[in-house]
Every structure is written in C-alpha cells, then in structure tokens.
Design a protein around this motif. Structure first.
Motif, short mmCIF file in Angstrom:
data_model
loop_
_atom_site.label_atom_id
_atom_site.label_comp_id
_atom_site.label_asym_id
_atom_site.label_seq_id
_atom_site.Cartn_x
_atom_site.Cartn_y
_atom_site.Cartn_z
N VAL A 12 48.28 36.12 36.89
CA VAL A 12 48.21 36.39 38.33
C VAL A 12 48.78 37.78 38.57
O VAL A 12 49.95 38.04 38.24
CB VAL A 12 49.00 35.35 39.15
CG1 VAL A 12 48.83 35.61 40.65
CG2 VAL A 12 48.55 33.94 38.80
N ASN A 63 48.89 41.36 41.26
CA ASN A 63 48.63 41.96 42.58
C ASN A 63 48.92 43.45 42.50
O ASN A 63 49.76 43.89 41.70
CB ASN A 63 49.49 41.30 43.66
CG ASN A 63 50.97 41.53 43.46
OD1 ASN A 63 51.61 40.80 42.72
ND2 ASN A 63 51.52 42.55 44.14
N GLN A 98 52.96 41.07 37.96
CA GLN A 98 52.10 40.22 37.15
C GLN A 98 52.88 39.03 36.63
O GLN A 98 54.03 39.15 36.19
CB GLN A 98 51.55 41.01 35.96
CG GLN A 98 50.70 40.18 35.00
CD GLN A 98 50.06 41.05 33.94
OE1 GLN A 98 49.04 41.69 34.17
NE2 GLN A 98 50.68 41.09 32.76
N VAL A 137 50.29 28.89 39.93
CA VAL A 137 49.51 29.75 40.82
C VAL A 137 50.09 29.73 42.23
O VAL A 137 50.18 30.78 42.89
CB VAL A 137 48.03 29.31 40.82
CG1 VAL A 137 47.23 30.14 41.82
CG2 VAL A 137 47.43 29.45 39.43
N LEU A 183 39.60 34.44 42.23
CA LEU A 183 39.85 33.44 41.19
C LEU A 183 38.77 33.52 40.12
O LEU A 183 37.58 33.49 40.43
CB LEU A 183 39.89 32.03 41.79
CG LEU A 183 40.00 30.87 40.80
CD1 LEU A 183 41.35 30.91 40.06
CD2 LEU A 183 39.83 29.53 41.53
N ALA A 237 42.43 37.47 47.71
CA ALA A 237 42.65 36.85 46.41
C ALA A 237 41.32 36.49 45.75
O ALA A 237 40.37 36.09 46.43
CB ALA A 237 43.52 35.60 46.54
N ALA A 281 53.14 31.94 42.25
CA ALA A 281 52.79 33.36 42.18
C ALA A 281 52.26 33.86 43.52
O ALA A 281 52.65 34.94 43.99
CB ALA A 281 51.75 33.58 41.08
N LEU A 282 51.40 33.10 44.17
CA LEU A 282 50.85 33.52 45.46
C LEU A 282 51.91 33.52 46.55
O LEU A 282 51.92 34.39 47.43
CB LEU A 282 49.69 32.61 45.85
CG LEU A 282 48.45 32.67 44.95
CD1 LEU A 282 47.38 31.72 45.45
CD2 LEU A 282 47.90 34.09 44.85
N ALA A 326 44.85 40.37 45.05
CA ALA A 326 45.52 39.53 44.07
C ALA A 326 44.45 38.86 43.22
O ALA A 326 43.41 38.42 43.75
CB ALA A 326 46.40 38.48 44.74
N THR A 327 44.68 38.78 41.94
CA THR A 327 43.69 38.22 41.01
C THR A 327 44.33 37.11 40.20
O THR A 327 45.42 37.28 39.64
CB THR A 327 43.16 39.31 40.05
OG1 THR A 327 42.62 40.39 40.83
CG2 THR A 327 42.08 38.74 39.16
N VAL A 328 43.65 35.97 40.17
CA VAL A 328 44.08 34.82 39.36
C VAL A 328 43.03 34.61 38.28
O VAL A 328 41.87 34.27 38.59
CB VAL A 328 44.24 33.56 40.22
CG1 VAL A 328 44.70 32.39 39.35
CG2 VAL A 328 45.23 33.80 41.35
#
Length: 360
Positions: free
Chosen positions: A299, A301, A346, A267, A245, A243, A270-271, A284-286
């Motif tokens: 968020v 992935n 997303q 968040v 951030l 992940a 989502a995770l 995964a990107t926040v």
C-alpha cells in the motif's frame, strides 16, 4: 489430660472453620495456616514432654488424624506465604510423635518410623495440592482468555471503528467547507457520513456480541479481501485521495479465512493512516502480488500537496501497526512500513498462502 490438649485444640480449630455460614467458610479455611502451625507446635511439645500420657489415653492417634486433615485444608486454601511455615511444622508433628514412645530402637529403625509416617503427610499434601493446582490452572486459562478477548476487542475497535470514524471526520470537514457554496455536495457528504456511521455501529455490535461469550448468537464473519473493492470505493468517495486496487482473482482463493481477514485489516490500517497523516495525498495504490507460497500486500501513497493541519500534527502513532505486525508474524508473515523513494509512504506485508492448482 494435658496429652489431649493438642487434639482438642486441633478439633476446635476445625469446628471454628466450618461452623459458619457457607459463604464465610472458604474465607476461614484460608486463615487456618497459623492455627494449624500453633497446633503442630503444641503437639510437638506434648509428644516429647508427655509421651506416655498422650499415647496411653489414645489421644495421639486422633490428634494425628486431625492434623493431617488440617494439613490438607491448609495446602488447599492458605496463601503460600503462610503455608511455608505451617506445612513443615505440621509434618514434623505427624512424623516425630512416635519416636519418644519407642526405646532401644536403632537409628535406622527410627528413620524407618519417620519415613512411614511421611506417607500420610505426603497424601494429605497431595490431596490439598491437586485441587489447588487445578484452580490455579483454571484461573490462568480464564486470564488468558480475557486477555485474548481484550486484544481482539481493541483490534476490532481500532481496525474497523477507527477507520469509519476517521471517514466521518473527513466528510464532516468537507461538508462544512462546501455547505454554503454547494449544498448538493454537502448532502452527498451527509449520506456518506450516515453510511460510515452505520458501518461503525455494525462493527461495535459485532464486538459487543463477542463479549457475550460462546452462548451469544452467531454474528456476521469478519470481512476479508473479497470486500476490498467496496472499501476502496468508499475511501475514494470520502476524501481527496484517489485509491486504486490491484487484486488478482487467484489471491482471493489463495488466502485462508484467517489470513484474508488479516489482509483486510492491514489495508484498512494503511488507508486509515493515509487519511490521518496524508489527507491531501492525491493517490493511494493497493497492490496484491503472489508467489507459490506467499501473497504480498503493498500500500503506497504519494506525498501530500500541502502539510497536514496543525491539529493533525498532534496525533501520535497508535498501536495499530505494532499490533498488526505481531498478528502478521503469528500467522507466519512479515509487515513493515516506512517512507519510499517517491516521497510518500509505503506499507508492505507478506502473508503465507496456497495458490490453487490450475486445471489444464
């Protein structure tokens, strides 16, 4: 003596209701509607059949006073279904009793007499209706407070405890597969399990403290976006998904305490969904982006390298996203989730924010 019969009956009804232990008085007060209606019918019969007897002995005025007392008590305590029959009968008995005693009066004068005796009826009804309304408002406020507390409890359990427990499950699965070949990795997994378990216990303690009410000692505030780096680090170390951030410093200052807590919950949800439904996603990107009045949370992935295990397919969508959507809308924002063009998932949320003014 027949004229005194309604008075004696009404007085006996009052004595029957209050001549009990205090704990049973309220129950009997709630059962006075039918006896009061019976007293009112008896009063009407004697008023028109024996008007002189009732008035000459002075019983009628005392009877009216007791009927008004019963009317106030019935309005206060009786169920509405029974009140609808007792109230009009009692009102008729109180307002019509003088009519057989007056002779030669015009119709308008009779209307005036009835209207005059409607005043004490209205006063008795108001005396009973006001505390009844206050009690209903109090019960409604208590019910709303309990509903809000249950909703807050379910949110805390879902957003924080479920996230930590899902991490424990992932770590336990990883430790089981590598325990025989790499004991050191299993030890690290056990340490992470311990950390997640302590976090879940802390969230449960906070929730239990909330249930104790306003007199409970102060507890730690809910986490906000300032704690997201620790969340991302723990999420990456707990599974196969890496992940990242992107949190600009201005965003932390722009979000209020309540909005920041909501952003943290979004968040976490989502995770948690990535961990449950895409455990083999590689990334995964926040990302937080801001405008002058809003902060957008995105968020994403990528798609899993392989499908989730069969037991994961049996999991059904929970109440997390609908509850978060409702909470976000209550704050004046929006939330949506769905597949994106690269084959993953997303979640996008937009929250109101006020960016601090830059100093020259």
């Amino acid at each position: 003596m027949l004229g005194a019969l309604p008075s004696l009956t009404a007085a006996g009804t009052v004595v029957w209701a209050i001549a009990r232990p205090r704990a049973a008085v309220r129950e009997r007060l709630g059962r006075l509607a039918r006896p009061t209606a019976a007293c009112a019918v008896l009063s009407l019969i004697t008023s028109f059949a024996l008007p002189k007897a009732g008035f000459g002995s002075g019983w009628k005025l005392g009877e009216t006073a007791v009927l008004l007392l019963l009317l106030a008590v019935v309005t206060r305590w009786s169920p509405l279904r029974e009140l609808t029959s007792a109230l009009p009968l009692t009102a008729l008995a109180v307002t019509l009793w003088p009519l057989p005693l007056v002779t030669g009066e015009s119709f308008l004068e009779s209307i005036g007499i009835v209207t005059f005796w409607l005043l004490p009826v209205a006063a008795a009804v108001a005396a009973g209706a006001y505390p009844r309304r206050q009690e209903l408002r109090r019960r409604s406020a208590v019910a709303e407070a309990r509903s809000a507390q249950r909703l807050q409890l379910s949110r805390d359990l879902h957003d924080f405890v479920a996230h930590d427990i899902s991490g424990i499950v992932v770590q336990a699965q990883a430790a089981r597969f590598v325990a025989a070949t790499d004991p050191s990795h299993a030890v690290l997994a056990l340490e992470r399990i311990e950390k997640a378990g302590l976090s879940a216990l802390a969230a449960m303690d906070r929730t239990v403290q909330m249930l104790h009410g306003p007199e409970a000692p102060a507890t730690e505030p809910l986490p906000d976006v300032s704690q997201l780096p620790f969340l991302i680090e723990n999420f990456t170390s707990a599974g196969a998904t890496e992940a990242h951030l992107d949190l600009p410093p201005l965003v932390t200052e722009a979000l209020s305490r309540e909005t920041g807590s909501a952003a943290y919950r979004i968040v976490v949800e989502a995770l948690t969904n990535i961990r449950r439904h895409a455990p083999d996603a590689s990334r995964a990107t926040v990302t937080f982006t801001h405008t002058a009045t809003t902060v957008e949370i995105r968020v994403t992935n990528d798609s899993s390298a392989r499908p989730a295990p069969a037991r994961r397919r049996t999991w059904r969508g929970g109440l997390g996203l609908p509850a978060l959507t409702e909470h976000t809308q209550a704050l004046g924002g929006t939330l949506s989730a769905g597949p994106h063009s690269e084959g993953g998932w997303q979640l996008t949320a937009v929250l109101p924010a006020t960016l601090p003014k830059e100093t020259p």
